[in-house]
Design a protein around this motif. Structure first.
Motif, PDB file in Angstrom:
ATOM      1  N   ALA A 169       1.506   2.396  -3.680  1.00  0.00           N
ATOM      2  CA  ALA A 169       0.434   2.537  -4.450  1.00  0.00           C
ATOM      3  C   ALA A 169       0.138   4.002  -4.974  1.00  0.00           C
ATOM      4  O   ALA A 169       0.066   3.918  -6.429  1.00  0.00           O
ATOM      5  CB  ALA A 169      -0.806   1.959  -3.527  1.00  0.00           C
ATOM      6  N   ASP A 177      -5.845  -3.334  -8.433  1.00  0.00           N
ATOM      7  CA  ASP A 177      -6.734  -3.770  -7.783  1.00  0.00           C
ATOM      8  C   ASP A 177      -6.779  -3.554  -6.080  1.00  0.00           C
ATOM      9  O   ASP A 177      -5.671  -4.201  -5.919  1.00  0.00           O
ATOM     10  CB  ASP A 177      -7.434  -5.412  -8.067  1.00  0.00           C
ATOM     11  CG  ASP A 177      -7.754  -5.588  -9.409  1.00  0.00           C
ATOM     12  OD1 ASP A 177      -7.955  -4.688  -9.855  1.00  0.00           O
ATOM     13  OD2 ASP A 177      -7.534  -6.755 -10.041  1.00  0.00           O
ATOM     14  N   HIS A 178      -7.710  -3.163  -5.314  1.00  0.00           N
ATOM     15  CA  HIS A 178      -7.461  -3.075  -3.939  1.00  0.00           C
ATOM     16  C   HIS A 178      -8.921  -3.429  -3.265  1.00  0.00           C
ATOM     17  O   HIS A 178      -9.998  -3.477  -4.123  1.00  0.00           O
ATOM     18  CB  HIS A 178      -7.116  -1.744  -3.775  1.00  0.00           C
ATOM     19  CG  HIS A 178      -7.830  -0.583  -3.799  1.00  0.00           C
ATOM     20  ND1 HIS A 178      -8.349  -0.030  -5.253  1.00  0.00           N
ATOM     21  CD2 HIS A 178      -8.593   0.073  -3.068  1.00  0.00           C
ATOM     22  CE1 HIS A 178      -8.841   0.986  -5.309  1.00  0.00           C
ATOM     23  NE2 HIS A 178      -9.325   1.086  -3.807  1.00  0.00           N
ATOM     24  N   GLN A 179      -8.876  -3.550  -2.031  1.00  0.00           N
ATOM     25  CA  GLN A 179     -10.035  -3.891  -1.359  1.00  0.00           C
ATOM     26  C   GLN A 179     -10.467  -5.443  -1.658  1.00  0.00           C
ATOM     27  O   GLN A 179     -11.676  -5.616  -1.909  1.00  0.00           O
ATOM     28  CB  GLN A 179     -11.122  -2.749  -1.159  1.00  0.00           C
ATOM     29  CG  GLN A 179     -10.523  -1.610  -0.413  1.00  0.00           C
ATOM     30  CD  GLN A 179     -11.718  -0.385  -0.674  1.00  0.00           C
ATOM     31  OE1 GLN A 179     -12.518  -0.555  -1.494  1.00  0.00           O
ATOM     32  NE2 GLN A 179     -11.696   0.437   0.215  1.00  0.00           N
ATOM     33  N   GLU A 220       0.866  -1.210  -0.042  1.00  0.00           N
ATOM     34  CA  GLU A 220       0.060  -0.197  -0.011  1.00  0.00           C
ATOM     35  C   GLU A 220       0.716   1.127   0.161  1.00  0.00           C
ATOM     36  O   GLU A 220       0.529   2.404  -0.484  1.00  0.00           O
ATOM     37  CB  GLU A 220      -1.019  -0.073   1.152  1.00  0.00           C
ATOM     38  CG  GLU A 220      -2.029   0.782   0.923  1.00  0.00           C
ATOM     39  CD  GLU A 220      -2.813   0.426   0.070  1.00  0.00           C
ATOM     40  OE1 GLU A 220      -3.554   1.503  -0.613  1.00  0.00           O
ATOM     41  OE2 GLU A 220      -3.302  -0.743  -0.319  1.00  0.00           O
ATOM     42  N   TYR A 273     -13.504  -6.586  -5.622  1.00  0.00           N
ATOM     43  CA  TYR A 273     -12.670  -5.586  -5.423  1.00  0.00           C
ATOM     44  C   TYR A 273     -12.955  -4.296  -6.211  1.00  0.00           C
ATOM     45  O   TYR A 273     -13.711  -4.085  -6.967  1.00  0.00           O
ATOM     46  CB  TYR A 273     -11.195  -6.118  -5.990  1.00  0.00           C
ATOM     47  CG  TYR A 273     -11.247  -6.834  -7.061  1.00  0.00           C
ATOM     48  CD1 TYR A 273     -11.143  -6.174  -8.365  1.00  0.00           C
ATOM     49  CD2 TYR A 273     -11.757  -7.937  -7.099  1.00  0.00           C
ATOM     50  CE1 TYR A 273     -11.021  -6.864  -9.479  1.00  0.00           C
ATOM     51  CE2 TYR A 273     -11.561  -8.838  -8.416  1.00  0.00           C
ATOM     52  CZ  TYR A 273     -11.331  -8.093  -9.665  1.00  0.00           C
ATOM     53  OH  TYR A 273     -11.454  -8.713 -10.767  1.00  0.00           O
ATOM     54  N   GLY A 280      -2.080  -5.468   0.451  1.00  0.00           N
ATOM     55  CA  GLY A 280      -1.902  -4.560  -0.636  1.00  0.00           C
ATOM     56  C   GLY A 280      -2.698  -4.529  -1.659  1.00  0.00           C
ATOM     57  O   GLY A 280      -3.891  -4.857  -1.730  1.00  0.00           O
ATOM     58  N   ARG A 281      -2.135  -4.296  -2.826  1.00  0.00           N
ATOM     59  CA  ARG A 281      -2.879  -4.106  -4.102  1.00  0.00           C
ATOM     60  C   ARG A 281      -2.225  -5.136  -5.252  1.00  0.00           C
ATOM     61  O   ARG A 281      -1.182  -5.631  -4.900  1.00  0.00           O
ATOM     62  CB  ARG A 281      -2.851  -2.804  -4.612  1.00  0.00           C
ATOM     63  CG  ARG A 281      -3.458  -1.767  -3.647  1.00  0.00           C
ATOM     64  CD  ARG A 281      -3.585  -0.625  -4.501  1.00  0.00           C
ATOM     65  NE  ARG A 281      -4.085   0.460  -3.374  1.00  0.00           N
ATOM     66  CZ  ARG A 281      -4.850   1.710  -3.691  1.00  0.00           C
ATOM     67  NH1 ARG A 281      -5.242   2.022  -4.789  1.00  0.00           N
ATOM     68  NH2 ARG A 281      -5.209   2.588  -2.714  1.00  0.00           N
TER      69      ARG A 281
END
Length: 214
Positions: A23, A146-148, A20, A127, A175-176
């Motif tokens: 990012a 992509d995150h979350q 993160e 995501y 992280g992503r």
């Protein structure tokens, strides 16, 4: 009715796990190199994966993944089969259908696979995606971050509303996930960028991780 599905991508792919902390720098640099994709550049994605009763896709006895995918609140769903015939190379087939057609009117080729291999839903992965597409060094490139990324067990052909009521899934990574797709060779600009950020290509499967964690 779509019998065979449309081949939408045949090329190469690299994946990276992005801390993160890196990012913001990555996104800032990518925005200088590539424009957002035609769909706005940021949206929610929901992928519903199907597998055999003994999880042959997860165990890689089948060289590919069957899934239904929906983007944000659109009423369109894509039935997809994504395969990797060799390391780094990607082949994807898909057909579009409306959300209200589920589960009765799946494309013929997808329905055939469900019956032949006894496929059923196993995991829902959701995501937020930042997406860019364009040309670099003569190569057509698609880059996504992509995150979350979350997953949950699912046994029905249903999708989240994307109205804030979701978010109950199990996080798959802190992280992503960076994916770069290209036709022949990774452009030098992206090779340099990932190297400067200390990112190394990794093998990461959202579906396999979802089976193991969710």
């Amino acid at each position: 009715m779509d019998v065979d599905g449309e081949v939408v991508r045949a090329g190469f792919e690299r994946k990276y796990l992005v801390p993160e902390s890196a990012a913001a720098a990555l996104l800032s640099a990518v925005r200088m190199l590539l424009p957002p994709d035609p769909y706005g550049g940021r949206y929610e994605v929901a992928s519903l994966y199907l597998d055999t009763p003994d999880l042959a896709s997860y165990r890689r006895e089948v060289q590919g993944k069957w899934r239904l995918r929906r983007y944000s609140t659109t009423e369109t769903v894509f039935a997809e089969f994504k395969a990797k015939p060799e390391p780094g190379k990607v082949h994807k087939r898909r057909s579009a259908l409306s959300l209200e057609q589920l589960p009765e009117s799946l494309p013929a080729w997808f329905q055939k696979a469900i019956h032949k291999q006894s496929l059923s839903p196993t995991r829902l992965v959701t995501y937020t995606r930042d997406a860019f597409v364009g040309e670099l060094g003569g190569e057509e490139v698609r880059l996504t971050l992509d995150h979350q990324v979350q997953a949950s067990t699912q046994q029905s052909l249903q999708f989240p509303l994307f109205d804030g009521s979701q978010g109950v899934g199990f996080p798959l990574t802190e992280g992503r996930i960076l994916e770069i797709k290209y036709e022949h060779a990774l452009p030098e600009e992206l090779e340099k960028l990932t190297r400067e950020l200390g990112l190394l290509p990794e093998s990461f499967s959202k579906y396999r991780t979802a089976i193991e964690k969710a």
